[in-house]
Structure formats: C-alpha cells, structure tokens
Design a protein around this motif. Sequence first.
Motif, PDB file in Angstrom:
ATOM      1  N   GLY A  24       9.597  -2.602  -1.216  1.00 36.09           N
ATOM      2  CA  GLY A  24      10.321  -1.543  -0.532  1.00 36.09           C
ATOM      3  C   GLY A  24      10.398  -0.305  -1.399  1.00 36.09           C
ATOM      4  O   GLY A  24       9.892  -0.282  -2.528  1.00 36.09           O
ATOM      5  N   ALA A  25      11.045   0.728  -0.903  1.00 35.12           N
ATOM      6  CA  ALA A  25      11.167   1.977  -1.655  1.00 35.12           C
ATOM      7  C   ALA A  25      11.943   1.775  -2.949  1.00 35.12           C
ATOM      8  O   ALA A  25      11.670   2.435  -3.959  1.00 35.12           O
ATOM      9  N   ASP A  26      12.918   0.867  -2.943  1.00 29.97           N
ATOM     10  CA  ASP A  26      13.722   0.655  -4.147  1.00 29.97           C
ATOM     11  C   ASP A  26      13.989  -0.824  -4.429  1.00 29.97           C
ATOM     12  O   ASP A  26      14.913  -1.163  -5.166  1.00 29.97           O
ATOM     13  N   ASN A  52       0.809  -1.218   0.000  1.00 30.85           N
ATOM     14  CA  ASN A  52       0.000   0.000   0.000  1.00 30.85           C
ATOM     15  C   ASN A  52       0.839   1.264   0.000  1.00 30.85           C
ATOM     16  O   ASN A  52       0.390   2.318  -0.456  1.00 30.85           O
ATOM     17  N   GLU A  53       2.074   1.170   0.499  1.00 40.78           N
ATOM     18  CA  GLU A  53       2.933   2.354   0.565  1.00 40.78           C
ATOM     19  C   GLU A  53       3.646   2.641  -0.755  1.00 40.78           C
ATOM     20  O   GLU A  53       3.845   3.809  -1.124  1.00 40.78           O
ATOM     21  N   TYR A  54       4.049   1.592  -1.468  1.00 46.72           N
ATOM     22  CA  TYR A  54       4.941   1.799  -2.610  1.00 46.72           C
ATOM     23  C   TYR A  54       4.371   1.387  -3.966  1.00 46.72           C
ATOM     24  O   TYR A  54       4.980   1.698  -4.993  1.00 46.72           O
ATOM     25  N   ALA A  55       3.249   0.702  -4.007  1.00 50.47           N
ATOM     26  CA  ALA A  55       2.678   0.280  -5.291  1.00 50.47           C
ATOM     27  C   ALA A  55       1.797   1.376  -5.877  1.00 50.47           C
ATOM     28  O   ALA A  55       1.302   2.250  -5.171  1.00 50.47           O
ATOM     29  N   ARG A  56       1.605   1.335  -7.186  1.00 51.75           N
ATOM     30  CA  ARG A  56       0.688   2.229  -7.886  1.00 51.75           C
ATOM     31  C   ARG A  56      -0.370   1.391  -8.585  1.00 51.75           C
ATOM     32  O   ARG A  56      -0.093   0.267  -9.003  1.00 51.75           O
ATOM     33  N   GLY A  57      -1.556   1.943  -8.729  1.00 50.89           N
ATOM     34  CA  GLY A  57      -2.630   1.227  -9.401  1.00 50.89           C
ATOM     35  C   GLY A  57      -2.846   1.737 -10.811  1.00 50.89           C
ATOM     36  O   GLY A  57      -2.176   2.659 -11.280  1.00 50.89           O
ATOM     37  N   MET A  58      -3.816   1.128 -11.510  1.00 54.71           N
ATOM     38  CA  MET A  58      -4.184   1.553 -12.864  1.00 54.71           C
ATOM     39  C   MET A  58      -5.695   1.463 -12.974  1.00 54.71           C
ATOM     40  O   MET A  58      -6.258   0.749 -13.788  1.00 54.71           O
ATOM     41  N   LYS A  59      -6.376   2.234 -12.099  1.00 59.81           N
ATOM     42  CA  LYS A  59      -7.839   2.139 -12.012  1.00 59.81           C
ATOM     43  C   LYS A  59      -8.530   3.467 -12.299  1.00 59.81           C
ATOM     44  O   LYS A  59      -9.716   3.496 -12.591  1.00 59.81           O
ATOM     45  N   THR A  60      -7.796   4.577 -12.186  1.00 61.16           N
ATOM     46  CA  THR A  60      -8.395   5.890 -12.375  1.00 61.16           C
ATOM     47  C   THR A  60      -7.592   6.685 -13.398  1.00 61.16           C
ATOM     48  O   THR A  60      -6.439   6.365 -13.703  1.00 61.16           O
ATOM     49  N   LEU A  61      -8.209   7.745 -13.898  1.00 58.67           N
ATOM     50  CA  LEU A  61      -7.542   8.605 -14.867  1.00 58.67           C
ATOM     51  C   LEU A  61      -6.324   9.279 -14.241  1.00 58.67           C
ATOM     52  O   LEU A  61      -5.268   9.412 -14.878  1.00 58.67           O
ATOM     53  N   ALA A  62      -6.469   9.693 -12.983  1.00 61.09           N
ATOM     54  CA  ALA A  62      -5.347  10.328 -12.298  1.00 61.09           C
ATOM     55  C   ALA A  62      -4.177   9.366 -12.124  1.00 61.09           C
ATOM     56  O   ALA A  62      -3.008   9.751 -12.249  1.00 61.09           O
TER      57      ALA A  62
END
Length: 452
Positions: free
Chosen positions: A243-245, A123-133
Amino acid sequence: MERPRILVAGGGFAGVECARRLERRLAPAEAEIALVTPYSYQLYLPLLPHVAAGVLTPQSVAVSLRRTLRRTNILPGGAIGIDSEAKTCVIRTISDEIVAKRYDYLVLAPGSITRTFDIPGLNEYARGMKTLAEAAYIRDHVIAQLDLASATQDRAERESRLQFVVVGGGYAGTETAACLQRLTTAACKRYPRLDPRLIRWHLIDIAPRLMPELGEKLGRTALEILKRRGVEVSLGVSVAEVGADTVKFTDGRLLPSRTLIWTAGVAASPLVGTLGAETVKGRLAVTAEMRVPHCDGVFALGDAAAVPDLTKGDGAVCPPTAQHGQRQGRTVADNVIAMLRNQPLKPYHHHDLGLVVDLGGTDAVSRPLGVELHGLSAQAVARGYHLMALRTNVAKARVAANWALNAVAGDDFVRTGFQARNPAALRDFEFTDSYLTRDQVMEHTRSLLAKG
C-alpha cells in the motif's frame, strides 16, 4: 561493394564487449558495425547500490560508449521488435520515432528487466534497482523520508517513513539493504530530532537461505553481518500486498512503511518475445555457439539468452551475470567474424571465477577461485574486481577517487529533488510498454521498408 551490416542490440556488458571486439578484430572495410542503445553509456550495474548510498556519483558507474567505441555507429534508441525473415530490427528512437534498421548479422544483447509478480500494489508502490535513474531516485527518496520524518509531529507517519523494506535476498537485494542501512545510520547523526532506534531495515526473501550461490558458510557470514548492523532478515517470506504506507507479508505481518525496494530477480527483455523463437524460461534458446536456431545470422547472449553451460552439462545454462555476459560478448564477436570469413564457429566455455559481495565499509564476503573470504580481505578482492572490470581508465579513476573521498569525508546527505513531484513506480524507469507484439513487428517492418 556494400559492406556487411552487423547490428548489436543492447549496450550492457555483453553487447558492448561484443562491439569492442568486433572493432579490434575487423578491418573497417570488412563490415559496418552499429549499436542500438537508449543511452550512450554502459552501466556498471554491480555498483548501483553504491550510487543509491551516495558512495559513488552516478557518472562514475556510467562508462562512456564514445570513449570505448571508436568506429561503431551508436544509434540512440531501443530495439522494440525483430523481423528475422526480413532481417530487420525495429527501433524506437529517443525522439519517439519508429524506424527500421536492416542487418546482415544481428547480436541480441538487450539484457533483462525487473521480474514482478501479481501482487496487489506492487507495480504502483515498489521501486526497482535496475537502472541508473532508479538508483538516483531511491537515494533521493530515502533521504526525503528522513527529512519528512524529522519534520512531522505525527508519530504514526514518522514510524512509516523510517521503516524500509528490501525484497530479494540475492546479490542486488543484499548489497542494496546493506549499503542503504549504512546511509541511514550515518545520516541519523545529522538529524537531532530522530531516534536512531526507530530506523529499521527489513530484508526479506522467499528462499530459505541468503545468497545460496555463496555457499552455506559465506551466506551465514553475510547474514550475521546484516543482523549485527540491525537489519531484520526474514527468510521463507514474501510480500502479499503493498500500500501507500503499509507492506503486508505472507506470514501475516503488516508493516507501516513507505519504502519497498524490489530486487526479487530479473526476466529477459520483452524484445525476445518479438522474434518468435523458442525460449527457455523466458530466455532465448541458443546453441553453444550462441546462434538462434532457424534465424539466419542472429546471435543472442547475456541475460536474454539461455546459453548452455558446458562446464556443468546436464542441460545447465549460464547464470545472468556480468562475468558471463562479457565473455559471451567476446565469443559471439569471434563467431560473427568467423561467419563473415567462412570459418568454423566456437562454442562458449567458461569456468566461473568466483563471486564478490560488497556490504559497504569494511564488510564484504567473497569467493575468488573457490577461496572463501570475509572482512577486509574480501573487501579488497571485491573492489579490486570491480576496478578491473570497469572498461576505461577514466571510470576506474572516478570510482577509486569516490571510494577514497567517501571514506575520508563521508556524505552530505543531499537530495536533488529528482522527480520530487512525480513519485515513480516500478515500471516507470524500464519502459516495458514500448515493445511491439509479433504482429506489430511484421506490420511496422513492411510499412517502414515500403517507405524506403
């Protein structure tokens, strides 16, 4: 005499299609129609990977609701709770005010959110692909990694910035990995200090096959296309820690990476939990007519409902796809009108028309009406389907023009600086903390209605 109030919660494929049909088939005097949605556009979700890759502009996949709906009252906000006994929907407006909206008929089409698991750091480091933003943010983020990798003198930092991980071997994950890999491959020509061999894309999924819905042959073709492009596909593998990297896989590998895009499935909107109704794997249990049992005047459809698939039987439910969502929206609209006019309701019944997967460029795999295609013919079918599915001529023209311009002129690889100083986590774009609990719904309903 006061007109019956029809409230549609959700501005996705199902909700908008329902509101459009209600407008067309009901006289203004028969009912008042309202649609609650955070944004005044319908997002054409299947083309988000093209936005992230810069092939399409964000505006081209945001279909204006004010062009589509002429007499529906659009309420800017999100439905955060339902009290079916009081026939009230609790709404958080875009100014963060909580209000109550009474209804006589409620159509629940709140869609879905990204499904996550209890993985350290996800939840801290992943990104989703569900919204335009999110799509716009991911584009900025990927180009930023190229910029920073080109500028740094630290080899370890460069390596971590040029390794990209996409989790989820379904349509969203596969198309995202394919389109963004094309982005970085083309962009690398503009970065003379970067070695193209250092840019690596990884697509991983816990399932043993890529996109099993396509069938073994087309799934294998898609896999071969990705591997030919240099995408490393790992099946039967998931993420153990983020992790962060770094990203650690369940097979023990530790990958230096600052980009993890999570597309490993969806879950029904938390709004369904506030209704207190029966659910099936998190989705509202509904009848074949899409009524919610024991909730007077409430219908549910789309990603948030387990709609029986009568074409298959044996307890099967319809998959959460745009194709089903749009057609369910029409059926629910007809059933709401039937209830208004004391007519019998009709069950939802639809045969899947096929699947399309656009891998960017001339690469695609499609199965229209059971016919298996790949290459240019599949690409023509995929893009033709998307243009047909877009609901306004303006949207069709924008998308077609964007595709043509990108094919001729390519990309300038410009980033906007979107949230550059505030790196966004997976949950920051979906506002999942906004929903009420069942008890809070009751409390808010009583207090708001008491105030008049």
